[in-house]
Write a protein that holds these residues in place. Structure first.
Motif, PDB file in Angstrom:
ATOM      1  N   ILE A  69     -33.575   4.796 -34.490  1.00  0.00           N
ATOM      2  CA  ILE A  69     -34.613   3.887 -34.001  1.00  0.00           C
ATOM      3  C   ILE A  69     -34.118   2.450 -33.949  1.00  0.00           C
ATOM      4  N   ASN A  70     -33.237   2.077 -34.862  1.00  0.00           N
ATOM      5  CA  ASN A  70     -32.770   0.697 -34.886  1.00  0.00           C
ATOM      6  C   ASN A  70     -31.322   0.601 -34.411  1.00  0.00           C
ATOM      7  N   SER A  75     -33.204   1.001 -28.943  1.00  0.00           N
ATOM      8  CA  SER A  75     -34.283   0.013 -29.080  1.00  0.00           C
ATOM      9  C   SER A  75     -34.696  -0.519 -27.712  1.00  0.00           C
ATOM     10  N   ARG A  76     -33.702  -0.714 -26.842  1.00  0.00           N
ATOM     11  CA  ARG A  76     -34.043  -1.264 -25.522  1.00  0.00           C
ATOM     12  C   ARG A  76     -34.702  -0.211 -24.639  1.00  0.00           C
ATOM     13  N   LEU A  78     -36.580   2.147 -25.893  1.00  0.00           N
ATOM     14  CA  LEU A  78     -37.907   2.239 -26.519  1.00  0.00           C
ATOM     15  C   LEU A  78     -38.779   1.049 -26.130  1.00  0.00           C
ATOM     16  N   GLU A  79     -38.153  -0.102 -25.995  1.00  0.00           N
ATOM     17  CA  GLU A  79     -38.888  -1.293 -25.566  1.00  0.00           C
ATOM     18  C   GLU A  79     -39.541  -1.043 -24.196  1.00  0.00           C
ATOM     19  N   ASP A  83     -43.532  -0.830 -23.688  1.00  0.00           N
ATOM     20  CA  ASP A  83     -44.222  -1.774 -22.798  1.00  0.00           C
ATOM     21  C   ASP A  83     -45.072  -1.001 -21.786  1.00  0.00           C
ATOM     22  N   MET A 219     -21.836  -3.303 -35.241  1.00  0.00           N
ATOM     23  CA  MET A 219     -20.850  -4.366 -35.255  1.00  0.00           C
ATOM     24  C   MET A 219     -19.709  -4.058 -36.228  1.00  0.00           C
ATOM     25  N   GLU A 220     -20.043  -3.512 -37.377  1.00  0.00           N
ATOM     26  CA  GLU A 220     -19.029  -3.187 -38.388  1.00  0.00           C
ATOM     27  C   GLU A 220     -18.013  -2.184 -37.845  1.00  0.00           C
ATOM     28  N   LEU A 252     -15.189 -10.731 -32.703  1.00  0.00           N
ATOM     29  CA  LEU A 252     -15.306 -11.654 -33.835  1.00  0.00           C
ATOM     30  C   LEU A 252     -14.210 -11.397 -34.866  1.00  0.00           C
ATOM     31  N   PRO A 274     -28.232  -9.606 -25.368  1.00  0.00           N
ATOM     32  CA  PRO A 274     -28.174 -11.069 -25.482  1.00  0.00           C
ATOM     33  C   PRO A 274     -26.882 -11.533 -26.161  1.00  0.00           C
ATOM     34  N   LEU A 275     -26.433 -10.755 -27.123  1.00  0.00           N
ATOM     35  CA  LEU A 275     -25.202 -11.059 -27.838  1.00  0.00           C
ATOM     36  C   LEU A 275     -23.995 -11.134 -26.902  1.00  0.00           C
ATOM     37  N   ALA A 278     -24.089 -14.392 -25.241  1.00  0.00           N
ATOM     38  CA  ALA A 278     -23.754 -15.459 -26.187  1.00  0.00           C
ATOM     39  C   ALA A 278     -22.251 -15.520 -26.446  1.00  0.00           C
ATOM     40  N   LEU A 279     -21.610 -14.381 -26.569  1.00  0.00           N
ATOM     41  CA  LEU A 279     -20.178 -14.363 -26.888  1.00  0.00           C
ATOM     42  C   LEU A 279     -19.304 -14.278 -25.627  1.00  0.00           C
TER      43      LEU A 279
ATOM     44  N   ILE B  69     -41.702  -4.050 -30.495  1.00  0.00           N
ATOM     45  CA  ILE B  69     -40.892  -2.945 -30.986  1.00  0.00           C
ATOM     46  C   ILE B  69     -39.419  -3.311 -30.990  1.00  0.00           C
ATOM     47  N   GLN B  96     -47.317  -0.579 -30.297  1.00  0.00           N
ATOM     48  CA  GLN B  96     -46.878  -1.946 -30.027  1.00  0.00           C
ATOM     49  C   GLN B  96     -48.094  -2.731 -29.550  1.00  0.00           C
TER      50      GLN B  96
END
Lengths: 320, 320
Positions: A69-70, A75-76, A78-79, A83, A219-220, A252, A274-275, A278-279, B69, B96
């Motif tokens: 879920i995370n 997540s996107r 599910l978003e 919606d 990321m790890e 990174l 978005p990351l 940003a990078l 969410i 949501q």
């Protein structure tokens, strides 16, 4: 929400006041606010809506199967699903599976028992035939490239998207190319591997198994990949990374260890989180919320089986 | 999953084989695989589980109310809830709300109609009294600091966590301090504002309204904050940023515009997302998955009302 007029009548206030109270607007007299909430209680209006649902033979609930879920990819998706559900007055029964088949079967069984109106599989471990057998009970929608005339699929053409990434790297002169993936066995992953193999074959390079990094989700994992890469005797000069979070970890960590990107290692991500912006990560933008939204639409009304690929887009930035 | 023995018996295979098939293990003969799936279908074993649920008067579903969410704060709470649900054989009805009260009421009504066994409010717009009225129908658990003997709360002491951030900044010599927040009116936000006001009062500084940046949820909002900050005649020298994503946006934009951090602007984030570690952001680590996990435990068995604050932790890195 229906019955706002009944609430207004019973509370002896205007419809606008009811709306303000329900949406917690600040400028409403305490007295009117109380009257509205009291009327809401008395009318039990939600129950009426449920009665309407029942009379239509619908639950207005859609089941969503997802492994984690995370995780930004899911997540996107599910978003987009959430919606669309919110806009259409549906609730979501969300089942996190960790790719356990028994959890996936629970979702299908909710369809059989009419606890949900449809089920969306954002990813799966279950055999395809099982999904087909449950299709008789209601819509089953998948987010992968499967052509079956019984099950609708809203997906990204992962073969072509991966191919696009490989083409960019090859065009920039790379021949020693590896990739990072979450798991090998899903159908999307298989398509990606085929694209990898086919593109390498085009330039006459073999598949080097140790340049395929599995279990790349967070990321790890990118940090781990960069360290493994650094310690290799013969290392690839470029990586296709099927997830921006992992690409960010690689970049990174490279910065920390003084590995210059893209000079020593070119990296192309996926998703356009978005990351990535940003990078300044070069990435393949995937329309995940839109996939979720269209999968939802199909799950609530699957009158015609469709197979629809949504477009991806190469976003060139600084890492290739 | 119960009945694995019945499946094995009917399919004339071992229990281990059933387990391998259900978990999609590669080394099972196609013939046995088919026999197992056939037996699964015949036994309709999931229905039996549902019958058990019904006889216990339980749905084994927990309702989860969350405003967005796909926002890291709520995603991490949901991660904890989903992991606990998965481990305990529960499903989640996820709603949501975008902070719309009518959506929150739908969740409470599911409790009244016995469609869920309990409801977790990760955040809310509804008046407190409404939650209390529905408490009669089953457990309602909140993730905020509210002392009410009818409703369990698993939370972070946001007053003290914000205070800790302010103390660090003050200790480093800052007096002109602003903050970034998602919305002003939630109870967690109010606690944070109180901590802000109180800490400024301690050093004899006034609250400067224009240094409070609202609607800060995503990385892009951090970009906007940094630009607004740069254009201010009188600007704060430090920001408490209640979300690491926003802090990351500020820091990456500062780098782009040549603003040195922490020399020109100190930034402290919240949550300790992987991104905060990657960008070396000083932050207040919040145990969000654990909050989610304990809220779930309370939602399934709320025998005793509890109010439990989980500990936060200052993680000093490079941005203060």
């Amino acid at each position: 929400m229906s019955n706002i007029r009944d609430i207004a009548k019973l509370a002896q206030v205007s419809v606008a006041t009811v709306s303000r109270v329900l949406n917690n607007h600040p400028y409403v007299k305490e007295e009117k606010r109380k009257a509205v909430w009291h009327a809401v209680q008395q009318l039990d209006y939600q129950q009426n809506i449920n009665a309407v649902h029942l009379s239509k033979g619908k639950t207005f609930v859609i089941g969503v199967v997802l492994p984690y879920i995370n995780h930004p990819y899911f997540s996107r998706l599910l978003e987009g699903i959430a919606d669309a559900a919110e806009a259409n007055g549906y609730k979501l029964m969300v089942i996190q599976t960790n790719y356990q088949v028994d959890k996936e079967l629970e979702a299908l069984d909710m369809l059989r028992l009419k606890q949900v109106d449809g089920v969306i599989f954002t990813s799966r471990s279950s055999p395809w035939n099982i999904l087909k057998e449950y299709r008789a009970y209601g819509p089953v929608v998948v987010c992968e490239n499967k052509m079956d005339n019984q099950i609708s699929a809203i997906y990204i053409d992962h073969y072509r998207a991966f191919q696009r990434g490989m083409e960019l790297l090859i065009q920039k002169g790379h021949r020693k190319i590896g990739y990072c993936i979450g798991r090998r066995k899903g159908s999307n992953s298989q398509k990606r591997h085929e694209a990898y193999r086919d593109q390498l074959a085009e330039i006459g390079e073999p598949v080097t198994e140790k340049w395929i990094f599995e279990q790349c989700l967070h990321m790890e994992d990118g940090v781990r990949v960069l360290r493994e890469w650094r310690d290799m005797k013969e290392a690839p000069t470029a990586l296709v990374v099927t997830n921006d979070l992992v690409a960010a970890g690689i970049i990174l960590e490279a910065e920390k260890l003084g590995v210059s990107i893209p000079e020593s290692l070119a990296v192309i991500g996926f998703d356009d989180q978005p990351l990535a912006k940003a990078l300044r990560i070069t990435t393949i933008r995937l329309p995940l919320p839109r996939i979720g939204k269209e999968a939802f639409q199909q799950a609530i009304q699957d009158l015609q089986i469709i197979h629809k690929a949504l477009p991806f887009e190469l976003v060139e930035r600084k890492t290739v």
